[in-house]
Structures are given as C-alpha cells and as structure tokens.
Design a protein around this motif. Sequence first.
Motif, PDB file in Angstrom:
ATOM      1  N   GLU A 193      32.203  36.641  42.668  1.00 30.08           N
ATOM      2  CA  GLU A 193      31.166  35.662  43.471  1.00 30.08           C
ATOM      3  C   GLU A 193      31.602  34.062  43.087  1.00 30.08           C
ATOM      4  O   GLU A 193      31.383  33.160  44.141  1.00 30.08           O
ATOM      5  CB  GLU A 193      29.676  35.952  42.820  1.00 30.08           C
ATOM      6  CG  GLU A 193      29.285  37.249  43.468  1.00 30.08           C
ATOM      7  CD  GLU A 193      28.217  37.782  42.659  1.00 30.08           C
ATOM      8  OE1 GLU A 193      27.693  37.027  41.560  1.00 30.08           O
ATOM      9  OE2 GLU A 193      27.358  38.749  42.956  1.00 30.08           O
ATOM     10  N   ARG A 194      32.007  33.684  42.049  1.00 26.38           N
ATOM     11  CA  ARG A 194      32.351  32.246  41.926  1.00 26.38           C
ATOM     12  C   ARG A 194      33.421  32.012  42.529  1.00 26.38           C
ATOM     13  O   ARG A 194      33.612  30.956  42.891  1.00 26.38           O
ATOM     14  CB  ARG A 194      32.344  32.186  40.132  1.00 26.38           C
ATOM     15  CG  ARG A 194      31.207  32.034  39.579  1.00 26.38           C
ATOM     16  CD  ARG A 194      31.576  32.123  37.946  1.00 26.38           C
ATOM     17  NE  ARG A 194      32.272  30.799  37.515  1.00 26.38           N
ATOM     18  CZ  ARG A 194      32.979  30.629  36.485  1.00 26.38           C
ATOM     19  NH1 ARG A 194      32.923  31.780  35.445  1.00 26.38           N
ATOM     20  NH2 ARG A 194      33.670  29.815  35.898  1.00 26.38           N
ATOM     21  N   PHE A 195      34.508  32.806  42.776  1.00 23.22           N
ATOM     22  CA  PHE A 195      35.671  32.462  43.224  1.00 23.22           C
ATOM     23  C   PHE A 195      35.315  32.146  44.888  1.00 23.22           C
ATOM     24  O   PHE A 195      36.156  31.162  45.126  1.00 23.22           O
ATOM     25  CB  PHE A 195      36.802  33.552  42.980  1.00 23.22           C
ATOM     26  CG  PHE A 195      37.940  33.250  43.662  1.00 23.22           C
ATOM     27  CD1 PHE A 195      39.124  32.616  42.867  1.00 23.22           C
ATOM     28  CD2 PHE A 195      38.341  33.719  45.066  1.00 23.22           C
ATOM     29  CE1 PHE A 195      40.386  32.295  43.964  1.00 23.22           C
ATOM     30  CE2 PHE A 195      39.684  33.215  45.557  1.00 23.22           C
ATOM     31  CZ  PHE A 195      40.672  32.690  44.959  1.00 23.22           C
ATOM     32  N   GLN A 196      34.614  33.023  45.391  1.00 19.69           N
ATOM     33  CA  GLN A 196      34.445  32.929  46.677  1.00 19.69           C
ATOM     34  C   GLN A 196      33.559  31.531  47.123  1.00 19.69           C
ATOM     35  O   GLN A 196      33.743  30.976  48.028  1.00 19.69           O
ATOM     36  CB  GLN A 196      33.760  33.996  47.220  1.00 19.69           C
ATOM     37  CG  GLN A 196      34.598  35.531  47.405  1.00 19.69           C
ATOM     38  CD  GLN A 196      34.087  36.518  47.742  1.00 19.69           C
ATOM     39  OE1 GLN A 196      34.724  37.515  48.232  1.00 19.69           O
ATOM     40  NE2 GLN A 196      32.676  36.787  48.013  1.00 19.69           N
ATOM     41  N   GLU A 197      32.627  31.383  46.164  1.00 14.38           N
ATOM     42  CA  GLU A 197      31.660  30.042  46.118  1.00 14.38           C
ATOM     43  C   GLU A 197      32.651  29.056  46.184  1.00 14.38           C
ATOM     44  O   GLU A 197      32.380  28.060  46.865  1.00 14.38           O
ATOM     45  CB  GLU A 197      30.781  30.018  45.096  1.00 14.38           C
ATOM     46  CG  GLU A 197      29.589  29.104  45.235  1.00 14.38           C
ATOM     47  CD  GLU A 197      28.721  29.180  44.142  1.00 14.38           C
ATOM     48  OE1 GLU A 197      28.406  28.048  43.702  1.00 14.38           O
ATOM     49  OE2 GLU A 197      28.391  30.159  43.576  1.00 14.38           O
ATOM     50  N   LYS A 198      33.617  28.891  45.365  1.00 15.40           N
ATOM     51  CA  LYS A 198      34.473  27.594  45.310  1.00 15.40           C
ATOM     52  C   LYS A 198      35.565  27.477  46.170  1.00 15.40           C
ATOM     53  O   LYS A 198      36.051  26.601  46.820  1.00 15.40           O
ATOM     54  CB  LYS A 198      35.262  27.890  43.814  1.00 15.40           C
ATOM     55  CG  LYS A 198      36.333  26.625  43.515  1.00 15.40           C
ATOM     56  CD  LYS A 198      35.715  25.486  43.388  1.00 15.40           C
ATOM     57  CE  LYS A 198      36.866  24.316  43.264  1.00 15.40           C
ATOM     58  NZ  LYS A 198      36.062  23.126  43.339  1.00 15.40           N
ATOM     59  N   THR A 199      36.194  28.517  46.838  1.00 15.71           N
ATOM     60  CA  THR A 199      37.267  28.469  47.620  1.00 15.71           C
ATOM     61  C   THR A 199      36.846  28.879  49.285  1.00 15.71           C
ATOM     62  O   THR A 199      37.304  28.202  50.087  1.00 15.71           O
ATOM     63  CB  THR A 199      38.170  29.544  47.345  1.00 15.71           C
ATOM     64  OG1 THR A 199      37.724  30.922  47.651  1.00 15.71           O
ATOM     65  CG2 THR A 199      38.994  29.520  46.004  1.00 15.71           C
ATOM     66  N   GLY A 200      35.611  29.625  49.326  1.00 10.37           N
ATOM     67  CA  GLY A 200      35.286  29.794  50.689  1.00 10.37           C
ATOM     68  C   GLY A 200      36.035  31.051  51.197  1.00 10.37           C
ATOM     69  O   GLY A 200      35.695  31.495  52.433  1.00 10.37           O
ATOM     70  N   GLY A 201      37.019  31.517  50.575  1.00 15.30           N
ATOM     71  CA  GLY A 201      38.064  32.768  50.891  1.00 15.30           C
ATOM     72  C   GLY A 201      37.373  33.952  50.289  1.00 15.30           C
ATOM     73  O   GLY A 201      36.345  33.802  49.601  1.00 15.30           O
ATOM     74  N   LYS A 202      37.962  34.954  50.528  1.00 13.76           N
ATOM     75  CA  LYS A 202      37.468  36.237  50.130  1.00 13.76           C
ATOM     76  C   LYS A 202      38.371  36.943  48.948  1.00 13.76           C
ATOM     77  O   LYS A 202      39.545  36.780  49.003  1.00 13.76           O
ATOM     78  CB  LYS A 202      37.526  37.582  51.073  1.00 13.76           C
ATOM     79  CG  LYS A 202      36.436  37.153  52.278  1.00 13.76           C
ATOM     80  CD  LYS A 202      35.103  37.415  51.801  1.00 13.76           C
ATOM     81  CE  LYS A 202      34.632  38.693  51.620  1.00 13.76           C
ATOM     82  NZ  LYS A 202      34.499  39.757  52.779  1.00 13.76           N
ATOM     83  N   LEU A 203      37.608  37.083  47.826  1.00 14.81           N
ATOM     84  CA  LEU A 203      38.477  37.812  46.853  1.00 14.81           C
ATOM     85  C   LEU A 203      38.019  39.357  46.572  1.00 14.81           C
ATOM     86  O   LEU A 203      36.600  39.490  46.492  1.00 14.81           O
ATOM     87  CB  LEU A 203      38.107  36.945  45.448  1.00 14.81           C
ATOM     88  CG  LEU A 203      38.507  37.779  43.943  1.00 14.81           C
ATOM     89  CD1 LEU A 203      40.165  37.725  44.036  1.00 14.81           C
ATOM     90  CD2 LEU A 203      38.267  36.909  42.873  1.00 14.81           C
TER      91      LEU A 203
END
Length: 560
Positions: free
Chosen positions: A342-352
């Motif tokens: 959730e944090r990664f997707q919020e920061k990048t706008g991409g999908k993890l």
Amino acid sequence: MHEEKIWLKLYPKPIAKNVYYRAETLQQLLKNAAKEYPKHKAIHFMGGEMTFKKLYKKAQKLAAFLQQKGLKKGDRVAVMLPNSPQTVISFYAILLAGGIVVPTNPLYKERELHFILQDSGAKMIIALDLLYKNVQSAKVGTPLETVIFTGIKDFLPFPKNLLYPIVQKKQQGKLPAIKENQYTHFLQNILKTQVAEIIEHPVDFEEDIAIIQYTGGTTGFPKGVMLTHQNLIANTSMCRQWLYQMKKGEEKILGLMPLFHVYGMMTVMVLSVMEIYKMILLPKFDPETTLKTIHKQKPTVFPGAPTIYIGLLNHPAIAKYNLSSIKGAISGSAPLPVEIIERFQEKTGGKLVEGYGLTETSPVTHVNFLWDHKIVKGSIGVPWPGTDAAVFSEETGEKLPPGEIGELGIKGPQVMKGYWNNPKETANVLKDGWLLTGDLCYMDEKGYFYIVDRKKDTIIAGGFNIYPREVEEVLYEHPEIEEAAVVGIKDDYRGETVKAVIVLKKGSTVTEKELNQFMRQKIASFKVPRVYEFRTELPKTAIGKVLRRELKEEGNTDKK
C-alpha cells in the motif's frame, strides 16, 4: 485441458491461457536484438550506455576467446560478478560458445566457491578483480584452468573510470597485483581484439542445459539446479504475457536484483533482451543511490524483494525523489507485507504485487495480477500461463480440494531438468511430472494460492502448528517495526516456542511488553512470540531472503 485450472477464469482478456514461445536459444535472443534493434540502448551502468549491437559484438569476442582456450560444448564456466555490463556480456558469450553458465555469488567465501567449482567441474571462471585471492585459493583441487578478471571501472564512463580506483582503494584497500599469463587474462584486453569466428554448436532446446544455478535447498550442501534453454525461455515468455501493458522496445527495467540469481537473470537479463528493454544496472542495493537512479533514469519495471522496497520506503529522504515512472513491480524471494504494498503504490502510483517461485522453476510460478484486479491480501496470486499447480496431501499424496493445507506441487515447461549429478535428490522432488516444492499452501475457491510456510519452518508448539509467516504479517502491522522474522526455538515444555527477531524503525522506543500486548489483541495466545530479540538488521541472502536457519540455530544455541 483447462478444466481443473479454475484460476484461468480470473485471467484478464490480454493474458492467454497458455504460454507461447519460439524454440529459440537464449543466445539467439541477443542475435535477434542486435540485428533488429542495433542502435537501441541495452544497458545503462553508472552513467555509461551500450547498444544491443555493441553488447552482441563484445559477447562474440569473448565467446571466440573461450573457444580458443579450449571450451567445448557443455563445458561449465563460472561467473562471479556483481550486476554490471560484464555480467551480461559473460552470460551470453558463454552460451554463444556452447558452454553452460554457472552463476556464483561474489560474496561467497573460499570454501563455498571451492565446492561449486569442484561440483560443477567448471574449467573457467570470469570474476571480479577484487576477488583474486578468493579465486586463487578456491581453485586448488578443482578442474579450473582459465581465469578471466575484470574490474568495475572497466565499463565506467570518463571521468568515473579514473576516479573509481581512488574511491575503491579508500573503501576496500589496494587491488591485488594480477599478472596476465597463459592461465590468467583480463576481460578488457580480450574485448580489444577483432571479432573472430565462433564455432556454432547445435542446441537441443528442450534438453540442453543453459545454466546450473546452485541453491541451498532444504538440507546439506548446495544443489546445482539444471535449467534448460526451454525452461528459461518459457518462464520469460510467461513474464512477458503477464506484463501485457508493457510495450516492446519502450520500457526500462531496474536491474537491482542480483543477475547471479535466476530471478534477476530472468526478469532483467533475459526479459530485456527478449523485449528490447533498457537494463539500468546497479552493482548493489544502496537506498539513496537507488532512489537517485529511479529519479534520474525513470525505470518503468522494477523487480525486487521485500527488503528492497522496505529499505526505500523507510529512507528519510524519499520525499525528495520522483518515483512516478514505475508502472509495475513484482516482488519475489520472501513474503511481502500488505502495508508495504500500500505504501509503495501510494508513493509511486504504480502497482506492486507479490509473486512466488523457486530456483527449480526458472524461477516464477505464481504472481498476483498487476492490472484489472484488486490486490488479494496475503496471496501469492495465481499460476502463470502454461503452469499447473496443485495442493497435495502430506499423508496420502492425493490432490486436496480448495481450502485444505498441503504441499504445493508445480508442473510446467519452466520446471528444471533435475539436480546436477544428484539423481537421488532429483527423485525426491520430481514425481510423476510434478515438482514438490516443500512449501505448505492452500488454494481458495477462486484459484488464488496462499503460502502458509515452508514445511521445515512450521513451528509445532504444544501440539499446535504455527506458521511464521502469519505471525510476521501481524508484526508488520505495528507502526514501529521495520523488519521482523519469526522462528521456532527449542522449549523444554512446549517442544518449540515462538521467537520474534525485530528491527525497529529509527528512533523507536517500543518495548517487548508493548509488543506482547499488541500481538495478544491480534492473534491466538499460542501463536504470540514468547521471546523477542531486537537487532539493527536481519541476516539475509544476496537476494534479500532472511536466513531463518541462521536465526533458528542462534536461538537454540542461546538456550543451551
């Protein structure tokens, strides 16, 4: 054919239900790329770049040299390099020459390297110059005849190539004095020669081994996993089908996962050549350098491991960098906490998304959908196109229905040929066309798979089965915890008890008592850790997998 594969109903329209690939060798991929996209950038490395045409020419020169030094079809060549242009050149050169690649971790000590050289029967090695003493000591009593050395500075652009030796000397000391002779050679000098003719050997796509990748496995000495051209081409083709929003010739992939491990090899080195992506290579993971590289070079694809994403997200300067170029990131090697997704997707706008695989499967078998589906928390996703998966009963060996826990079995064109010179171990894991993974899992009614834990990592405390992954997921929910690993340690009363090894976020003062209270609110009391240990870091492999065995051994030693 597809009746039992209930997960196929979940596939978005762009993903085919089977895997499609041409019976072409790995080296043919590079030939195709150099011919069809000669001026396209293949590699970016610390400011310098190389086209596919130049990459192929350098691989040809090295291949010709290897043959001149006596390399015959099927001979093994070890590669002991960090992520760098030399690694890519060496990989394709060995295959062009008819050899088998034996990737080797540059962090291996003399004893570990000696075992691999001896077991594989490697006649040649291409290694980093800093590892000279290690290689010299390890080769005693092995078939090793030819050593080729290269340095990081060899492929650095001006003026970094002049400055690097000064920085390196300060950090790692003076380089060993290496003299060129009939046994010892410098890659730079080999690459200055004219392109010579290479003897092309016929290749059996399904049977001929491309790499022997050593894995720790579950017990004893490392085992050499034999992966064929078909294994790697099939798995890379599955990956290409999964990344259906990525466009051939337009993407840039961050090459941070070690290329000496099959996950980095497939998702970076082979996929990039198949799909004409630019590889942005980094020799090691440093959070600040990685953030700067993403900000400047704008990679769109980012294969990684949970520890990498955690390290980036917890870096104090992350707000300074633009990470919005990332479209898709697939995490492998260890369970991925939902909070990190959730944090990664919020920061990048991409999908993890989280995936799953083993060295024995080239390596990927399952991944969550990047697009057109919501994230399924805690799941490793569904099998890739052309891959079959089933849950087998440990008692009867029969296939189990959805919801029941058993051992995960895999069938597909990415499953290894077997273990090198080890028919007994091969027979233990390959049964009736199925690879038995040693992982406990279950499948839900829709076809999503969930890893419960390694069979050998299951903690049996007071008669209850406790799965470390479940306890770790809860620990990661605590806002003060950066990393956590759970192991079972001996206990005179319960047989085993649960121990949590914790890395706290910088400045945190959370206590064992507070963590205990937090955990008791979330899970059954028998699963709550009885022992907590706080550390500054967890022991890990080169691909970011936590060394549970080491933590378990330390915990049991402490009990004595």
